[in-house]
Design an enzyme around this catalytic site. Structure first.
Site, mmCIF file in Angstrom:
data_model
loop_
_atom_site.group_PDB
_atom_site.id
_atom_site.type_symbol
_atom_site.label_atom_id
_atom_site.label_comp_id
_atom_site.label_asym_id
_atom_site.label_seq_id
_atom_site.Cartn_x
_atom_site.Cartn_y
_atom_site.Cartn_z
ATOM 1 C CE LYS A 1 12.392 -7.353 16.714
ATOM 2 N NZ LYS A 1 13.452 -7.883 16.047
ATOM 3 C CG ASP B 1 16.093 -6.130 9.386
ATOM 4 O OD1 ASP B 1 16.392 -7.083 10.121
ATOM 5 O OD2 ASP B 1 15.400 -6.110 8.579
#
Length: 802
Positions: free
Chosen positions: A511, A513
């Site tokens: 994931k 940022d």
């Protein structure tokens, strides 16, 4: 001086208990060791009331103190980073990020909570549904809070009035002395009312009592009108609010407990709050279940086969009564995949406070054309609904067990030789709105043989076979207006179960940022749009000429800026996010280059690709990006969830996303086919003021005064003074300078913080990392992450607070 520590085994889990002699209740000398002992012994009684509910804890790390010097306490919703991996958890999506709540379903979990001085356990009136969303509430609660000049006797009088009204609605009422000042009244609900409807019902009941008994009852939230009356608080039925759980300790001067009582007790003139020692005595004497009659089935046979010290399975004490639920509560089921000496599946149906269980060697029938053998086993405790783990070798049922599917069911027939039920499991799964019949063919009771039959008219199981990549179909939609697909919140344990349901093919991505962006490539130029729909193209000119081939396409990905170690950095990306002047954008693009990490494909050459399975979309995407250069890349997919999580933690990344490789792309939807596991804790805030800097920051911003919208306005949430780069401070100074005002926009700012504040109009939104909230709603250890120009003050909500 606090001391003494030991390492214990609780239900197969190794726990290190420290400072057991530390006094948490000075008035009585009650130690942390005694608190842990209470929660360990009350576990069979409190666990059924906590099961399936997110638990908010109120912690007193240094004890409750006394009236003159109360101890510091903290509300904690997000699970502490040091929590053991085996502790079950469940995420709840908030606008500013994910909050991961513990699911307290074992004695071991309660012991760990005692170790971290979580004295109070607060829960909502709802449980999680099988898809991870909040189900309708299964109970109504009314909080009878005495105002100045009245006490428990008046609360008991109001409780009896409420009881009569509920009886007229065919609802049972159970009184609980709250352990604080008043009384809580609980009533089981059938599960057909939403939280809003339950809250409206409670509010109207409170208003009706106030109208009939204006000298005794008040329903207004205003404290100014409560003197001499009992405030009937109806608001705790709101789906976002919590109430102290029955049997939870209270962080008061004495170790009192929120204790269920009888109606005869409420009539006694010396009615008072109960201490934890008194509640333990009642539990040992076999107090009645919280709701309804006692369960008919016994768990003795289950306990005979298991050693609680050697198996992680839930093993209730012999004197514990099985949990009972309200008459209107829909019963639950679970199907567990059990890798024992031979792989089989276990079907368990909730009935009379236990789980009636069958072993099904060949699994759940996929079609009505097939009947599978089912062998009845011993009844299991309700806590087994959520059990997953590895039973050690040499123990009964040794092997690994995972939750294959779970949900609610409706009973159409239940006889000694035939059971017909309709299951409502995971949407789209094998148990989704499916009817089954269990027919006994031989024997009686444990080890009796049955046939499990999927009845006609019910959906059949979905097991698609592998296939070649198909051609995308013609796309009717406007590429520029596509909203990205969103991920649902999850935990490592739930994600592992989902992977098993998806066929055991792990698909894990990092994931990143950064900023989510949908890109439209016309063959020569890339147009970028944010999740909000805002055009980002001019902000990132260095991505516009990325080569994605000659065919037009629409892709989904994340714009990231990499630090010197090659890791995505949101603060670094801030240097690019808030620029608007073309010359500045060009200069900063050279200093802070960005990359576009692609992870999905929506359209290609005018054809819609969203209906294709993810694995097929990925194959097409990799072909498109093959010659795109280093600025546009397709990051790798990993096939080991635990290893990827460890790598994400080691690299200080935001988390991971687990995806169903056979799923389609659902624009604008938050889908359970994408599960995000976050490793950080954040909150959106509105900037309302500045405190001037000192020392090295003299003449600049020292800290920001921030707030979160509440019922009384922009509620003060504390100061943020760390996490700023020089560039971030310069940007904030430039953007806040024209917003100066003489009026304080924040509610509840302490005089010390307001003394030298420079107020600004509350128009800018930022994001902070933080440890937890204080009971007064102040962010602890808040650290600045950056501005959020994609969000407005109206979008900010309190995500985690008291």
């Amino acid at each position: 001086m606090a001391g003494r520590e030991q390492t214990v085994q609780v239900q197969g889990h190794r726990l290190r208990l420290t400072n057991l002699d530390k006094v948490l209740y000075p008035a009585t000398g009650t130690t942390k060791g005694e608190v842990i002992d209470y929660y360990s012994r009350i576990a069979p009684t409190i666990l059924p009331l906590l099961a399936g509910r997110p638990v908010t804890r109120k912690r007193w790390p240094d004890g409750v103190g006394d009236a003159q010097h109360p101890g510091m306490s903290f509300f904690t919703k997000d699970l502490e980073r040091g929590a053991p991996e085996w502790l079950r958890r469940m995420p709840i999506e908030h606008s500013s990020g994910t909050k991961t709540y513990p699911l307290v379903d074992s004695q071991a979990a309660l012991v760990w909570l005692g170790q971290v001085a979580s004295l109070e356990l607060h829960v909502p009136q709802w449980r999680f549904a099988s898809d991870g969303s909040p189900a309708n509430p299964d109970r109504l609660v009314l909080d009878l809070d005495p105002g100045p000049g009245v006490g428990l006797a008046e609360c008991a009088e109001v409780a009896r009035l409420v009881r009569e009204i509920l009886r007229g609605m065919s609802l049972e009422a159970v009184p609980v002395t709250s352990g604080s000042k008043g009384i809580h009244l609980y009533s089981p609900l059938p599960g057909t009312l939403t939280s809003e409807a339950a809250s409206n019902l409670a509010r109207e009941l409170a208003r009706a009592l106030e109208a009939d008994h204006p000298d005794l009852v008040v329903s207004s939230m205003s404290k100014a009108v409560r003197a001499g009356k009992v405030f009937l608080d109806w608001s705790q039925n709101n789906g976002k609010k919590t109430t102290i759980s029955p049997y939870s300790l209270r962080g008061r001067e004495h170790p009192t407990v929120a204790a269920p009582r009888t109606w005869d007790e409420l009539a006694e003139p010396d009615l008072r709050q109960l201490l934890f020692s008194e509640v333990l005595e009642r539990a040992a004497a076999g107090m009645a279940p919280f709701f309804g009659a006692s369960a008919a089935a016994s768990l003795d046979r289950y306990r005979e086969k298991r050693d609680a010290a050697r198996t992680p399975e839930p093993v209730p004490d012999a004197g514990a009564r099985p949990a009972a639920r309200g008459d209107g509560d829909p019963p639950r089921f679970v199907v567990q995949e059990h890798h024992a000496s031979r792989l089989h599946f276990d079907l368990r149906l909730e009935k009379d406070g236990v789980l009636v269980s069958w072993a099904v060697p060949r699994g759940i029938p996929e079609t009505p054309d097939r009947n599978n053998l089912a062998v009845m086993t011993e009844d299991h405790p309700i806590e087994y609904l959520t059990f997953h783990g590895t039973i050690p070798k040499g123990e009964y049922g040794a092997g690994t067990m995972t939750v294959w599917d779970t949900g609610m069911y409706e009973t159409e027939k239940w006889r000694a030789d035939e059971v017909i039920f309709r299951a409502h499991g995971t949407p789209g799964g094998a148990m989704d709105d499916a009817r089954f019949a269990l027919i006994r063919t031989a024997g009686d009771g444990e080890k009796s043989q049955w046939l499990l039959h999927r009845m006609k008219g019910a959906p059949t199981a979905k097991n698609p076979a592998p296939r070649a990549i198909p051609e995308p179909r013609e796309s009717p939609q406007d590429a520029g207006g596509v909203a990205p697909m969103l991920a649902s919140l999850s935990t490592p344990g739930l994600a592992a179960g989902a992977i098993a349901r998806w066929g055991g093919e792990p698909w894990v991505e990092m994931k990143w940022d950064g900023i989510r962006a949908v890109g439209t490539w016309d063959g020569s130029t890339l147009t970028l749009r944010a999740r909000s729909g805002n055009d980002l193209t001019a902000t990132y000119p260095d991505l516009q000429d990325a080569g994605l081939g000659v065919a037009p396409c629409v892709v989904d990905g994340e714009i990231v800026a990499l630090d010197e170690k090659g890791r995505p950095s949101f603060p670094l990306l801030q240097k690019r996010m808030n620029l608007a002047i073309p010359a500045e954008i060009v200069r900063e693009a050279a200093r802070t280059p960005v990359r576009y990490y692609l992870f999905d494909l929506l359209q290609i050459d005018g054809r819609d690709a969203t209906a294709l399975p993810l694995r097929d979309r990925r194959a097409l995407l990799e072909r498109l990006a093959d010659g795109a250069g280093e600025r546009v890349t397709v990051p790798p997919v990993f096939d080991d969830l635990d290893a990827t999580l460890d790598a994400a933690r080691g690299a200080d990344l935001e988390g991971v996303v687990v995806k169903n490789p056979g799923s389609r792309y659902r624009p604008g939807e938050r889908s359970p086919d994408w599960l995000k596991i976050k490793l950080t804790r954040t909150q959106d805030v509105v900037i309302g003021g500045i405190r001037p800097g000192q020392g090295g920051r003299s003449g600049a911003i020292g800290s920001l005064l921030v707030g979160i919208p509440g019922p009384d306005g922009l509620q003060y949430a504390g100061r943020v003074g760390t996490g700023f780069s020089d560039a971030a401070l310069a940007t904030l100074g430039r953007l806040l300078a024209p917003l100066g005002t003489d009026e304080n926009p924040l509610v509840g700012v302490p005089a010390a913080d307001a003394s030298d504040a420079i107020w600004v109009r509350p128009e800018l939104v930022g994001e902070v990392e933080f440890a937890e909230f204080t009971p007064g709603g102040i962010l602890r250890h808040a650290r600045w992450r950056g501005l959020r120009p994609d969000r407005s003050p109206e979008d900010v909500v309190l995500e985690d607070g008291p």
